[in-house]
Design an enzyme around this catalytic site. Structure first.
Site, PDB file in Angstrom:
ATOM      1  N   HIS A 163      78.663  22.279  14.026  1.00 49.05           N
ATOM      2  CA  HIS A 163      79.877  22.909  13.499  1.00 49.05           C
ATOM      3  C   HIS A 163      79.509  24.103  12.622  1.00 49.05           C
ATOM      4  CE1 HIS A 163      83.857  23.419  11.844  1.00 49.05           C
ATOM      5  NE2 HIS A 163      83.382  23.249  10.624  1.00 49.05           N
ATOM      6  N   TYR A 166      77.155  12.440  15.933  1.00 50.61           N
ATOM      7  CA  TYR A 166      78.440  12.016  16.492  1.00 50.61           C
ATOM      8  C   TYR A 166      78.667  12.390  17.960  1.00 50.61           C
ATOM      9  CZ  TYR A 166      79.513  16.813  14.922  1.00 50.61           C
ATOM     10  OH  TYR A 166      79.477  18.165  14.685  1.00 50.61           O
ATOM     11  N   ARG A 224      81.636  23.688  21.974  1.00 51.63           N
ATOM     12  CA  ARG A 224      80.785  24.101  20.862  1.00 51.63           C
ATOM     13  C   ARG A 224      79.374  23.601  21.126  1.00 51.63           C
ATOM     14  NH1 ARG A 224      81.913  20.910  15.999  1.00 51.63           N
ATOM     15  NH2 ARG A 224      79.859  20.011  16.406  1.00 51.63           N
TER      16      ARG A 224
END
Length: 371
Positions: free
Chosen positions: A268, A277, A264
């Site tokens: 998100h 993160y 990815r």
């Protein structure tokens, strides 16, 4: 070990080099078509993010990095198959014939974006009407897998040699819905293909914390079905694997679990901030494996793609996406009470009461005028 170094089904590596003999179907026109589709998808994706940032679209999940998975799925499915998508599946739905403005409607909060076969919509043509069987986006995690089991079971009962395909993310494989679904699929031997977009992140949870197994495809063993791990950045490998899996499903040879290794490359969703993160170094490394540059390098090295073709493609993408955006932005707004109209086939009385209250409130606010 870098995830891309794991053994998996692959034809073209991230340098654009062949590592296995190309399948017979992989003719130049098909590969160039794949490239055009993926570029259009990414261009659309960039535009959709920009629309969200300017308040013209709601929270939006980017497809950045998963273009090969979606286009391979959409192109491999037959017209009479049934597609059960998850929320990051616009590329496959577009390749299935669903206009991209439908995707904009959906993420813009318009329930008409989930209506794939309106008879009075000029953006559809007769060849897309078979897509009326396809299910709309599913945002809850893994619940679409249970729906897919029901769809595939019906296809088997009808005995018409059709197949269903369902997609989920790597995080969904940790849910009971997913595990129960592959178990039922194996026990009932239904014509169903599961595709897991393993993009290494379940929102902020890394793949390593999702499952201790080396491959998510190993979960197929417990269900007694075939499992295979594919390089999700290699559209040739993805399309080839999906074709064979769908063929097996239609012939009664059982379901398949395909784990597509991707990454990815964006957040998100537009409501997420992945810098909180994951490291920039990890992201930079992942860009080396992305699917579009890989296929373009292969095509160019075999004199199958030119700068002129690239310029024409970019202009084609720009024009068509602007048309879709204009169509979306100019759609008449629905009355607010239609928010109640898509919840039930037959609305319970309390819902009707709430709907009437909203209509009355809207009429008071508009001085008695309400459309």
């Amino acid at each position: 070990m870098d995830v891309q170094e794991l053994p998996m089904h692959r034809f073209i590596d991230h340098h654009g080099n062949l590592v296995n003999e190309m399948p017979t179907w992989a003719q130049p026109d098909i590969l160039k078509g794949f490239y055009r589709d993926m570029v259009l998808t990414r261009t659309y994706d960039n535009k959709a993010v920009a629309l969200q940032r300017t308040g013209k679209l709601g929270t939006y999940p980017s497809h950045l990095g998963s273009e090969a998975i979606g286009i391979a799925i959409g192109r491999a499915l037959r017209n009479d198959d049934v597609f059960i998508p998850y929320y990051r599946d616009m590329p496959a739905m577009w390749a299935r014939g669903i206009p991209m403005e439908k995707n904009l409607q959906y993420w813009g909060g318009d329930e008409r974006g989930s209506d794939f076969c309106p008879s009075n919509d000029p953006s559809f043509d007769s060849s897309t009407q078979s897509r009326c069987l396809d299910l709309p986006f599913c945002v809850p995690i893994a619940t679409q897998c249970t729906h897919a089991v029901g769809v595939a079971s019906a296809l088997k009962i009808e005995g018409n040699h059709k197949a269903a395909l369902v997609v989920c993310g790597d995080g969904a494989t940790s849910k009971g819905d997913f595990l129960e679904s592959i178990n039922c699929a194996g026990t009932w031997n239904i014509p169903l293909v599961f595709v897991v977009n393993n993009n290494q992140w379940a929102i902020s949870v890394p793949r390593a914390l999702q499952c201790a197994a080396e491959f998510l495809s190993e979960k197929s063993k417990g269900a007694g079905i075939d499992g295979i791990t594919v390089d999700g950045n290699d559209i040739v490998a993805m399309y080839d694997c999906i074709l064979s899996s769908l063929d097996n499903a239609r012939k009664g040879k059982g379901p398949t679990l395909i784990e597509a290794i991707s990454y990815r490359l964006g957040d998100h969703t537009t409501a997420d901030d992945a810098t909180r993160y994951r490291s920039q170094d990890e992201l930079n490394n992942a860009w080396k494996f992305e699917p579009i540059a890989r296929l373009k390098t292969y095509l160019a090295s075999h004199d199958l793609w030119s700068e002129q073709e690239e310029e024409e493609l970019q202009e084609h993408c720009r024009v068509n996406i602007e048309k879709a955006v204009e169509h979306y932005l100019n759609l008449p707004l629905q009355p607010p009470e239609t928010a109640f109209d898509y919840l039930y086939e037959v609305a319970p009385q309390e819902i009707n009461q709430q709907r009437d209250e909203l209509i009355n409130k809207a009429m008071r606010m508009q001085g008695g005028k309400h459309g």
